[in-house]
Design a protein around this motif. Sequence first.
Motif, PDB file in Angstrom:
ATOM      1  N   TRP A 135       0.909  -1.218   0.132  1.00 35.87           N
ATOM      2  CA  TRP A 135       0.120   0.014  -0.167  1.00 35.87           C
ATOM      3  C   TRP A 135       1.064   1.061  -0.010  1.00 35.87           C
ATOM      4  CZ3 TRP A 135      -5.629   0.319   0.439  1.00 35.87           C
ATOM      5  CH2 TRP A 135      -6.087  -1.140   0.706  1.00 35.87           C
ATOM      6  N   LEU A 136       0.587   2.086  -1.073  1.00 37.60           N
ATOM      7  CA  LEU A 136       1.536   3.256  -1.039  1.00 37.60           C
ATOM      8  C   LEU A 136       0.773   4.414  -0.066  1.00 37.60           C
ATOM      9  CD1 LEU A 136       2.143   3.471  -4.892  1.00 37.60           C
ATOM     10  CD2 LEU A 136       3.516   2.591  -3.133  1.00 37.60           C
ATOM     11  N   PRO A 137       1.646   5.347   0.008  1.00 40.77           N
ATOM     12  CA  PRO A 137       1.057   6.300   1.272  1.00 40.77           C
ATOM     13  C   PRO A 137       0.022   7.189   0.849  1.00 40.77           C
ATOM     14  CG  PRO A 137       2.879   7.308   0.122  1.00 40.77           C
ATOM     15  CD  PRO A 137       2.836   5.590  -0.364  1.00 40.77           C
ATOM     16  N   HIS A 138      -0.952   7.383   1.907  1.00 43.37           N
ATOM     17  CA  HIS A 138      -2.432   8.262   1.506  1.00 43.37           C
ATOM     18  C   HIS A 138      -1.942   9.486   1.545  1.00 43.37           C
ATOM     19  CE1 HIS A 138      -1.866   8.040   5.880  1.00 43.37           C
ATOM     20  NE2 HIS A 138      -2.983   8.740   5.872  1.00 43.37           N
ATOM     21  N   ASN A 139      -0.884  10.047   2.064  1.00 41.57           N
ATOM     22  CA  ASN A 139      -0.749  11.263   2.315  1.00 41.57           C
ATOM     23  C   ASN A 139       0.533  12.032   1.753  1.00 41.57           C
ATOM     24  OD1 ASN A 139       0.791   9.932   4.021  1.00 41.57           O
ATOM     25  ND2 ASN A 139       0.307  11.156   5.815  1.00 41.57           N
ATOM     26  N   GLU A 140       1.015  11.475   0.806  1.00 41.39           N
ATOM     27  CA  GLU A 140       2.332  11.825   0.289  1.00 41.39           C
ATOM     28  C   GLU A 140       2.157  11.354  -1.164  1.00 41.39           C
ATOM     29  OE1 GLU A 140       6.220  11.411   2.125  1.00 41.39           O
ATOM     30  OE2 GLU A 140       5.194  11.879   4.053  1.00 41.39           O
ATOM     31  N   SER A 141       2.509  12.224  -1.936  1.00 42.53           N
ATOM     32  CA  SER A 141       2.932  11.888  -3.421  1.00 42.53           C
ATOM     33  C   SER A 141       4.190  11.081  -3.541  1.00 42.53           C
ATOM     34  CB  SER A 141       2.857  12.923  -4.467  1.00 42.53           C
ATOM     35  OG  SER A 141       3.223  12.757  -5.714  1.00 42.53           O
ATOM     36  N   VAL A 142       4.166  10.078  -4.334  1.00 39.63           N
ATOM     37  CA  VAL A 142       5.389   9.245  -4.670  1.00 39.63           C
ATOM     38  C   VAL A 142       5.723   9.093  -6.222  1.00 39.63           C
ATOM     39  CG1 VAL A 142       5.320   8.296  -2.473  1.00 39.63           C
ATOM     40  CG2 VAL A 142       4.232   6.993  -4.453  1.00 39.63           C
ATOM     41  N   GLU A 143       6.871   9.227  -6.494  1.00 40.05           N
ATOM     42  CA  GLU A 143       7.315   8.358  -7.800  1.00 40.05           C
ATOM     43  C   GLU A 143       7.788   6.975  -7.602  1.00 40.05           C
ATOM     44  OE1 GLU A 143       9.525  11.708 -10.251  1.00 40.05           O
ATOM     45  OE2 GLU A 143       9.300  12.417  -8.233  1.00 40.05           O
ATOM     46  N   HIS A 165     -15.349   4.157  -4.317  1.00 36.82           N
ATOM     47  CA  HIS A 165     -15.793   5.118  -3.364  1.00 36.82           C
ATOM     48  C   HIS A 165     -15.386   6.419  -3.613  1.00 36.82           C
ATOM     49  CE1 HIS A 165     -16.948   6.603   0.427  1.00 36.82           C
ATOM     50  NE2 HIS A 165     -15.723   7.102   0.774  1.00 36.82           N
ATOM     51  N   HIS A 166     -16.350   7.419  -3.434  1.00 40.19           N
ATOM     52  CA  HIS A 166     -15.845   8.849  -3.328  1.00 40.19           C
ATOM     53  C   HIS A 166     -16.084   9.569  -2.205  1.00 40.19           C
ATOM     54  CE1 HIS A 166     -15.460  12.852  -4.695  1.00 40.19           C
ATOM     55  NE2 HIS A 166     -16.761  13.224  -4.811  1.00 40.19           N
ATOM     56  N   GLY A 167     -15.453  10.503  -1.468  1.00 38.87           N
ATOM     57  CA  GLY A 167     -15.519  11.095  -0.471  1.00 38.87           C
ATOM     58  C   GLY A 167     -14.643  12.204  -0.239  1.00 38.87           C
ATOM     59  N   SER A 168     -14.491  12.753   0.856  1.00 38.75           N
ATOM     60  CA  SER A 168     -13.683  13.954   1.283  1.00 38.75           C
ATOM     61  C   SER A 168     -12.251  13.622   1.720  1.00 38.75           C
ATOM     62  CB  SER A 168     -14.329  14.814   2.297  1.00 38.75           C
ATOM     63  OG  SER A 168     -14.475  14.149   3.583  1.00 38.75           O
ATOM     64  N   SER A 169     -11.654  14.525   2.493  1.00 32.06           N
ATOM     65  CA  SER A 169     -10.355  13.965   3.398  1.00 32.06           C
ATOM     66  C   SER A 169     -10.390  13.081   4.101  1.00 32.06           C
ATOM     67  CB  SER A 169      -9.668  15.229   3.841  1.00 32.06           C
ATOM     68  OG  SER A 169     -10.727  15.895   4.935  1.00 32.06           O
ATOM     69  N   ILE A 170     -11.472  12.788   4.840  1.00 33.72           N
ATOM     70  CA  ILE A 170     -11.825  11.480   5.675  1.00 33.72           C
ATOM     71  C   ILE A 170     -11.511  10.556   4.911  1.00 33.72           C
ATOM     72  CG2 ILE A 170     -13.508  10.530   7.178  1.00 33.72           C
ATOM     73  CD1 ILE A 170     -14.651  13.352   7.983  1.00 33.72           C
ATOM     74  N   SER A 171     -12.147  10.280   3.677  1.00 34.23           N
ATOM     75  CA  SER A 171     -12.142   9.189   2.861  1.00 34.23           C
ATOM     76  C   SER A 171     -10.728   8.964   2.310  1.00 34.23           C
ATOM     77  CB  SER A 171     -13.111   9.249   1.598  1.00 34.23           C
ATOM     78  OG  SER A 171     -14.480   9.173   2.142  1.00 34.23           O
ATOM     79  N   GLN A 172      -9.837  10.054   2.057  1.00 34.77           N
ATOM     80  CA  GLN A 172      -8.667  10.023   1.723  1.00 34.77           C
ATOM     81  C   GLN A 172      -7.703   9.437   2.759  1.00 34.77           C
ATOM     82  OE1 GLN A 172      -6.940  13.148  -0.337  1.00 34.77           O
ATOM     83  NE2 GLN A 172      -4.847  12.638  -0.216  1.00 34.77           N
ATOM     84  N   GLY A 173      -7.867   9.739   3.960  1.00 34.59           N
ATOM     85  CA  GLY A 173      -7.345   9.143   5.193  1.00 34.59           C
ATOM     86  C   GLY A 173      -6.766  10.145   6.325  1.00 34.59           C
ATOM     87  N   ILE A 182      -6.494   3.840   6.643  1.00 32.96           N
ATOM     88  CA  ILE A 182      -7.745   4.617   6.177  1.00 32.96           C
ATOM     89  C   ILE A 182      -8.985   3.875   6.140  1.00 32.96           C
ATOM     90  CG2 ILE A 182      -5.947   6.022   4.884  1.00 32.96           C
ATOM     91  CD1 ILE A 182      -7.423   5.268   2.577  1.00 32.96           C
ATOM     92  N   TRP A 183     -10.258   4.538   6.614  1.00 33.74           N
ATOM     93  CA  TRP A 183     -11.380   3.491   6.731  1.00 33.74           C
ATOM     94  C   TRP A 183     -11.956   2.827   5.611  1.00 33.74           C
ATOM     95  CZ3 TRP A 183     -15.934   3.711   4.241  1.00 33.74           C
ATOM     96  CH2 TRP A 183     -16.468   4.951   3.589  1.00 33.74           C
ATOM     97  N   PRO A 184     -11.536   3.498   4.164  1.00 35.59           N
ATOM     98  CA  PRO A 184     -12.149   2.683   2.991  1.00 35.59           C
ATOM     99  C   PRO A 184     -10.974   1.323   2.954  1.00 35.59           C
ATOM    100  CG  PRO A 184     -11.915   4.843   2.467  1.00 35.59           C
ATOM    101  CD  PRO A 184     -11.299   5.014   3.781  1.00 35.59           C
ATOM    102  N   ALA A 185      -9.754   1.386   3.154  1.00 31.97           N
ATOM    103  CA  ALA A 185      -8.883   0.344   3.224  1.00 31.97           C
ATOM    104  C   ALA A 185      -9.317  -0.794   4.384  1.00 31.97           C
ATOM    105  CB  ALA A 185      -7.523   0.930   3.386  1.00 31.97           C
ATOM    106  N   VAL A 186      -9.793  -0.088   5.505  1.00 36.93           N
ATOM    107  CA  VAL A 186     -10.100  -1.252   6.504  1.00 36.93           C
ATOM    108  C   VAL A 186     -11.354  -2.008   6.029  1.00 36.93           C
ATOM    109  CG1 VAL A 186     -11.059  -1.226   8.687  1.00 36.93           C
ATOM    110  CG2 VAL A 186      -9.105   0.197   8.427  1.00 36.93           C
ATOM    111  N   ALA A 187     -12.416  -1.208   5.316  1.00 37.87           N
ATOM    112  CA  ALA A 187     -13.575  -1.974   4.948  1.00 37.87           C
ATOM    113  C   ALA A 187     -13.134  -2.834   3.719  1.00 37.87           C
ATOM    114  CB  ALA A 187     -14.371  -0.936   4.446  1.00 37.87           C
TER     115      ALA A 187
END
Length: 382
Positions: A135-143, A165-173, A182-187
């Motif tokens: 799983w790549l980071p949810h809060n940093e861009s990576v090359e 799934h579409h949502g806000s920063s909460i869905s982004q993590g 992050i909650w979508p990944a948990v689900a």
Amino acid sequence: MHAVAGLLRGAAELEVTPRGVRPHRLPAWVGEQFPDGQLQSMESQPSGVRINLLTTASTIELVTHPTRIAYTGVDRPRGRIDVYADGELLVRDVLDGGDRIEVDLATGTTAFHPGEPHTTTITGLPPGRRRFEIWLPHNESVEVIGLRADAPIEPDDTPRPLWVHHGSSISQGSNAVAPSEIWPAVAARRAGVELRNLGFGGSALVDPFMARVIRDAPADFISVKLGINVVNLDSMRLRTFVPAVHGFLDTIREGHPGVPLILISPLFCGIHEETPGPGAIDPSSIGTGKVRFTATGTPGDVTLGRLTLQVIRRELASLAERRSADKNLHFLQGTSLYGETDAAELPLPDDLHPGPEAHERIGVRFADYAFNGPFQRRRGHP
């Protein structure tokens, strides 16, 4: 160095850079149509994006070059890379190095600080063929620069149902510790489905182009969580919000007429329950090391159609009822995932985004509701 393009899941497109490839969660045409800096920053952070592979290797190395946004004087945890082997967490690697874009909230100035690539190493693996999910980071861009292993690598093409799934920063993590938490990944992990996460910080604004992205995306089930960013930005009034949501759902249905679709109203958020936006950084938190948010509207003011979370929940419930002819549309009040009682037990650390324990709770509750209910009938279908 192994090519990773055929191993990535959850991305819309890959941008070729001088170093490697950068996953993007939205197709390039969105940025061409509306080059919004906030959305472009968020969609380049690979929340929910994974590298899936099969190998007998005893050592694997993933080389990435992160880019992060930092705020002067604010403590923000670094991104992480989570490595699972046959469904079990094997490595949680905290990023170091990479490029840093530093923003001074007091002055508004920005400075760029270059850094070195980061290597994630998995070693000492016992003999045997395993399925890896990175799983790549949810809060940093990576090359992604490359992937090395001491044995051949194959794509893991195991068919699994696809949840968009579409949502806000909460869905982004936001405020989650790690990308698989992050909650979508948990689900998604709990349900055994493949996730495409279209959660974007500050950007779940009922945009028509986002509805078209979902319309055109392969999906076995879809969920959309709308409301909090509309209040944060104070971007709509009641008269425009309700028709916009109807149009958003109509567009999705053009491409997915019979796919189970869950419309989710906002989670509990005390600052916006009865107070309209705009939302803002609480000035008193600047310089304390911990950013907090506040609502700047007038408490209780819903005149002229101003929106609060309570108004939005009421209106989305009414909207879903009026669309009852769509038997595959389901409505879920966000407060059943995280409500006022939960907020008392697990407060929002910054008054806006749930913390790590709350992400886990939200993900478990959503999975138990959706995949034992509205999404159940399509489980097991590729």
